[in-house]
Design a protein around this motif. Structure first.
Motif, short mmCIF file in Angstrom:
data_model
loop_
_atom_site.label_atom_id
_atom_site.label_comp_id
_atom_site.label_asym_id
_atom_site.label_seq_id
_atom_site.Cartn_x
_atom_site.Cartn_y
_atom_site.Cartn_z
N GLU A 1 -9.66 10.46 -2.23
CA GLU A 1 -8.41 9.72 -2.19
C GLU A 1 -8.63 8.37 -1.53
OE1 GLU A 1 -5.23 11.73 -0.30
OE2 GLU A 1 -5.10 13.31 -1.82
N ASN B 1 -8.94 -8.90 8.38
CA ASN B 1 -8.78 -7.68 9.18
C ASN B 1 -9.88 -7.54 10.22
OD1 ASN B 1 -6.44 -6.82 7.89
ND2 ASN B 1 -7.62 -5.97 6.20
N GLN C 1 4.71 13.80 -0.08
CA GLN C 1 3.90 12.60 0.07
C GLN C 1 4.29 11.50 -0.94
OE1 GLN C 1 -0.35 13.23 -0.22
NE2 GLN C 1 -0.67 11.66 1.31
N ASP D 1 -11.20 -6.61 -0.47
CA ASP D 1 -9.92 -6.69 0.24
C ASP D 1 -9.70 -5.51 1.18
OD1 ASP D 1 -9.63 -8.86 -1.36
OD2 ASP D 1 -8.26 -7.91 -2.78
N ASP D 2 -9.95 -4.29 0.70
CA ASP D 2 -9.55 -3.13 1.49
C ASP D 2 -10.71 -2.41 2.18
OD1 ASP D 2 -7.05 -3.64 0.54
OD2 ASP D 2 -7.12 -2.14 -1.05
N ARG D 3 -11.95 -2.66 1.77
CA ARG D 3 -13.08 -1.87 2.27
C ARG D 3 -12.80 -0.38 2.08
NH1 ARG D 3 -14.86 -6.36 2.83
NH2 ARG D 3 -15.88 -7.27 4.64
N ALA E 1 -6.73 3.23 1.96
CA ALA E 1 -5.82 2.09 2.08
C ALA E 1 -4.46 2.42 1.45
CB ALA E 1 -6.43 0.86 1.42
N ARG E 2 -4.48 3.18 0.36
CA ARG E 2 -3.22 3.58 -0.29
C ARG E 2 -3.11 5.09 -0.15
NH1 ARG E 2 -5.97 0.11 -3.29
NH2 ARG E 2 -7.08 1.81 -4.28
N PRO E 3 -2.55 5.55 0.98
CA PRO E 3 -2.59 6.97 1.29
C PRO E 3 -1.99 7.82 0.16
CG PRO E 3 -1.06 5.81 2.72
CD PRO E 3 -1.83 4.78 2.01
N GLY E 4 -2.68 8.91 -0.14
CA GLY E 4 -2.15 9.85 -1.12
C GLY E 4 -2.49 9.52 -2.56
N GLN E 5 -3.12 8.39 -2.81
CA GLN E 5 -3.45 8.03 -4.19
C GLN E 5 -4.81 8.61 -4.57
OE1 GLN E 5 -1.34 6.20 -6.40
NE2 GLN E 5 -0.02 6.95 -4.75
N LYS F 1 0.84 -1.19 0.00
CA LYS F 1 0.00 0.00 0.00
C LYS F 1 0.88 1.24 0.00
CE LYS F 1 -3.69 -2.55 1.35
NZ LYS F 1 -4.30 -3.19 0.20
N ARG G 1 0.89 1.14 -9.68
CA ARG G 1 0.16 0.47 -8.61
C ARG G 1 -0.73 -0.65 -9.13
NH1 ARG G 1 -0.06 2.58 -2.99
NH2 ARG G 1 1.29 4.39 -3.06
N LEU H 1 -8.03 -0.71 8.81
CA LEU H 1 -7.60 -2.00 9.34
C LEU H 1 -6.52 -2.62 8.46
CD1 LEU H 1 -11.01 -3.58 10.34
CD2 LEU H 1 -9.30 -2.56 11.81
N SER H 2 -6.68 -2.47 7.14
CA SER H 2 -5.71 -3.12 6.26
C SER H 2 -4.35 -2.43 6.34
CB SER H 2 -6.22 -3.11 4.82
OG SER H 2 -6.29 -1.79 4.33
N ARG H 3 -4.31 -1.22 6.90
CA ARG H 3 -3.02 -0.55 7.00
C ARG H 3 -2.28 -0.89 8.27
NH1 ARG H 3 -4.32 5.47 5.79
NH2 ARG H 3 -2.24 5.84 6.58
N PHE H 4 -3.01 -1.23 9.32
CA PHE H 4 -2.34 -1.53 10.58
C PHE H 4 -2.10 -3.02 10.77
CE2 PHE H 4 -3.83 2.72 11.52
CZ PHE H 4 -2.81 3.25 12.29
N THR I 1 -10.99 -5.34 -5.35
CA THR I 1 -9.99 -4.98 -4.34
C THR I 1 -10.57 -3.96 -3.35
OG1 THR I 1 -8.38 -5.23 -6.09
CG2 THR I 1 -7.58 -4.31 -4.05
#
Lengths: 539, 344
Positions: free
Chosen positions: B88, A415, A197, B304-306, B91-95, A53, A216, B45-48, B300
């Motif tokens: 944005e 999760n 960023q 997967d990421d919600r 799950a994928r910060p900044g995208q 990610k 990505r 959740l998927s990031r931590f 996804t």
């Protein structure tokens, strides 16, 4: 008035044109043969089960990102190539003050970041300040899963260009091991300022490979960094590819489209093991899969019930069902590959008669009737330490039925599974842990200490034991390895006696790759180091 | 200028449809917005993973505004939409979601086009043959084939084809190493390989397209075949066909020059709707073949990421595809049918 009749010739042509095109294309494609290539010698294609990610080392916890980060960055200290022993990396040597509060690291001279700027004490300070500071101008994302790994740091000083001093709040036995974790990677402050960023997409470190292009969810290309302080890597490029289905990873591996694949199921690895063009590597991992028993809930608050459950599980059978034999039974939470493992302690043996007797006794004492209903929470997706959760749940359901426990299985996405477990919503649950820093504290304290009972804590069984807590706190401050060992051995004996969890198995880490890939060895901590990887010259 | 004179009638026709289209989009976006927040889990959740930091998580919740009442969040979201901001990814910060969509939509368009190239000629041919040989063996075969095509599970077919045809690539649009020397331009690789003079990659792109397009085309082929058959049957029994026969025209000429064009309107209609279904419904095919398009993006985001913003944006794109297809069809009818234009 025009009618549709006028168009018929055009329509015919419109219909026939694609047909012709398609036929020609089909023929052309068939003539050209397959797209897979085994002629590549300088590019490794590595299939993982998901895309990272972020590549900022402070912002991630997932293995897929760590595999990339490990090859793009270096840490101050690192693990020996074959063992979990700590050896120098960016720091050539280090000393500790007598009280264990001050750690001085002497950095290697002449190390460069991928952007050409020098690696120095200031860069090290920035790297750790970013992890710790509440507000930091170079932190672009405050989700820092491993912040607590460095919470013992009070201040960081940089007396000279190549000297860093860490001042700690209290002596910490795990500090050095934590520095070897990927989250202690040293980052380029210049790049952080310049990229903002975007650093998460194009991170700049000192590692053997630099990120050259990341599309990505499609491919992430690493290119060799020729100025790496240990000399250039052997491969020119590594392409990380997310391939979500494990069956697809297997098929692509067999067709030569990819060279290395993670997270294959036991049966898929058995298929690969029979193929001479493929190699399956196996190493004892630093992990544990265990059954958590929520001790705040009846009847699991009763130690006799918990012991009965332990007695009723045949771990060898479980290993056949859930791991096709590729695991070893666990008697303690600490993996046998790690120092601190209690070798002499005897596991509680399988004993159904004793288990039944304990259940009857407990039911009379606590006044519940048999059979008792309990739910078993499992993740819907496989984990490295738990490749077949559903089969394992089926086995446990049958095993516990023998001692009059009626198990109902509850599956959740992974999760949510852990979120529910941390909140203590379960009764029984399958869970597991991979080593972060190769230290027993990481298993015993994280997974069983009362400090870690919260909606975000990993003491899933919510077990409280004063003596255990005291031992663990002393272990964190004790700097002498032998004294620490004594504390952890006693702690493991308490876990065996009190049974807040049933340690089930320690899994082997296994991975499949093309046999012509050499110089790549699975590390017991799960690290993926690709600096020495290369392809055998084709004959 | 006849068109100017007809303007009020046309406006009466067009305006309500535009309003309806806009409302449909808003409702679709709001439904997905609410659904994503009602199902358990969230993108943090998927990031931590298993290293949750409760304090940081609480701060992030605050930052993203998830603590506020859901109607306030919905209002802000719709406001954002109106200003053209899709948000944005969490799950994928900044995208930026708009960038991600631009990357994956061309992949889906390419797959859809190739699937249509297979299903249109095949479906029409099968339908015509079935109608001409009504109730005889070819008809039975085509009808049976159509039934199988509609009912075979995509997942099963995809996995079976992958195993059965070992010489074709099973995933993705090009081998990954190709991207070391090839930079896509439009995202439609059939075009990009030509524009970049990479004629060596052009057949490779086709190889990668074959299996997923074949799998994706099964359902539309079957539907088009059935519609073609029924509308051809109707046309074949009409007077002008009898006249053509009486004049001595051959069977091929009657079918291709007279009957098929007359039966084309319902076929066009159903084919257009298939485009919508294909563009939005390729989730299974894209998952099986790891095709980095809109379908895989949705899968996804939701499974997967919600991930809120991507799921919502994808829903808006799909709603947009259907709404615009319907609008276009309405305009086509307007053009085809003068009664709508002149209605008082």
């Amino acid at each position: 008035m025009r009618t549709a009749y006028c168009h018929d010739d055009t329509m015919l042509r419109i219909t026939l044109c694609p047909l012709t095109f398609l036929t020609v294309s089909l023929l052309a494609a068939a003539l050209c043969g397959c797209g897979g290539s085994s002629a590549r010698t300088d590019t490794l294609i590595y299939a993982q089960s998901e895309d990272p990610k972020t590549l900022d080392p402070i912002n991630t916890d997932i293995a897929e990102a760590v595999h990339v980060i490990t090859n793009v960055f270096d840490t101050l200290v690192t693990y020996h190539d074959e063992t979990s022993q700590i050896v120098p990396s960016l720091a050539e040597k280090w000393e500790t003050s007598d009280d264990g509060l001050n750690w001085t690291f002497h950095l290697r001279q002449g190390v460069k970041f991928h952007d050409g700027t020098p690696m120095n004490a200031a860069a090290v300070k920035v790297s750790f300040d970013r992890m710790l500071a509440d507000q930091h101008p170079l932190v672009y994302d405050t989700a820092r899963p491993y912040q607590s790994a460095f919470s013992m740091i009070r201040a960081i000083e940089t007396p000279t260009e190549l000297t860093v001093v860490f001042r700690l709040k209290h002596p910490s036995a795990v500090f050095l091991s934590n520095l070897a974790m990927f989250c202690g990677s040293v980052v380029s402050p210049t790049a952080l300022e310049k990229l903002g960023q975007e650093f998460a997409d194009k991170p700049v470190g000192t590692g053997p490979f630099r990120v050259s292009k990341w599309t990505r969810d499609q491919q992430l290309v690493l290119t060799r960094f020729d100025d790496h302080w240990r000399g250039p890597a052997k491969l020119k490029n590594i392409i990380f590819v997310p391939v979500r289905e494990s069956a697809t990873r297997l098929q692509r591996l067999q067709r030569g489209e990819i060279d290395l694949a993670d997270n294959l199921s036991p049966s898929e690895l058995s298929v690969l093991a029979k193929d001479p063009a493929m190699t399956v590597q196996e190493v004892d991992g630093m992990n544990v899969c265990y059954l958590s028993m929520q001790t705040e809930k009846k009847p699991l608050d009763n130690v006799k019930v918990r012991r009965a459950i332990w007695l009723a599980i045949n771990k060898r059978e479980l290993i056949q069902v859930g791991y096709t034999g590729h695991a070893q039974p666990a008697k303690t939470m600490v993996p046998p590959t790690m120092w601190g493992y209690h070798e002499q302690m005897e596991d509680r043996p399988l004993d159904l008669a004793e288990a039944k007797r304990l259940m009857i006794e407990a039911s009379q004492e606590a006044g519940f009737s048999l059979p008792v209903r309990l739910s078993l929470a499992i993740p819907n997706q496989a984990r490295t330490y738990m490749p077949r959760p559903i089969e394992m749940a089926d086995y446990l359901k049958d095993a516990l039925a023998e001692i009059e426990i009626d198990v109902s299985v509850v599956g959740r996405d992974v999760n949510q599974h852990f979120q529910a477990l941390m909140a203590g919503q379960h009764e029984l649950a399958l869970a597991g842990w991979n080593s972060d820093n190769a230290d027993p504290d990481n298993f015993l304290y994280s997974l069983l200490d009362p400090d870690n009972i919260s909606d975000a804590g990993n003491n899933l069984s919510r077990w409280r034991h004063d003596r255990f807590h005291e031992l663990l706190l002393n272990g964190q401050k004790e700097m002498n390895r032998d004294n620490r060992l004594a504390l952890y051995l006693e702690a493991q004996e308490i876990v065996l006696a009190e049974a807040p969890v049933v340690p089930l198995v320690h899994t082997k880490i296994r991975t499949g790759h093309q046999s012509r890939l050499k110089g790549f060895h699975l590390h017991t901590t799960g690290l993926v180091r690709l600096r020495q990887a290369h392809f055998e010259e084709s004959h | 200028m006849p068109f100017v004179r007809q303007f009020p009638a046309i406006a009466r026709f067009v305006f309500p449809r535009l309003v309806q289209a806009g409302l449909t989009m808003v409702v679709a976006a709001s439904l997905v917005f609410i659904a994503m927040r009602v199902i358990p889990g969230n993108p943090l959740l998927s990031r931590f993973g298993q290293h949750v930091d409760a304090q940081e998580m609480a701060k992030l919740r605050e930052k993203y505004g998830w603590n506020r009442p859901i109607h306030v969040q919905l209002r802000d979201f719709l406001g954002q939409l109106v200003s053209g901001n899709l948000g944005e990814s969490v799950a994928r910060p900044g995208q930026k979601v708009s960038d991600e969509l631009l990357r994956c939509i061309p992949a889906t368009i390419e797959l859809t086009l190739v699937a249509l190239l297979i299903s249109l000629p095949l479906g029409i041919a099968a339908g015509v043959v079935a109608a001409v040989f009504r109730n005889r063996l070819p008809d039975r075969l085509c009808t049976f084939g159509a039934l199988v095509g509609v009912s075979i599970p995509i997942f099963f077919l995809g996995i079976w084809l992958r195993a059965a045809i070992p010489w074709l690539p099973v995933a993705r649009r090009l081998p990954e190493y190709a991207f070391l020397t090839f930079e896509p331009l439009t995202g439609i690789y059939l075009l990009d390989t030509l524009l970049r003079f990479r004629f060596d990659l052009f057949p490779v792109v086709i190889q990668h397209l074959l299996l997923p397009a074949a799998v994706l085309s099964t359902i539309p082929t079957a539907i088009i075949a059935r519609i073609t058959r029924s509308s051809m049957l109707e046309v074949l029994s009409s007077d002008f066909i009898r006249t053509a026969r009486a004049k001595g025209s051959g069977l091929l000429r009657i079918v291709l020059r007279h009957a098929l064009p007359a039966a084309a309107v319902p076929i066009t209609n159903i084919a257009a709707l298939q485009v919508g279904l294909l563009l939005s419904g390729a989730v299974l095919t894209e998952t099986v073949f790891d095709w980095p398009g809109l379908g895989l993006y949705i899968k996804t985001a939701v499974v997967d990421d919600r991930d809120y913003a991507p799921a919502q944006a994808a829903a808006i794109v799909i709603a947009g595809v259907f709404v615009s297809l319907n609008l276009i069809l309405d305009f086509v009818y307007l053009w085809l049918d003068p009664r709508i234009r002149t209605a008082k």
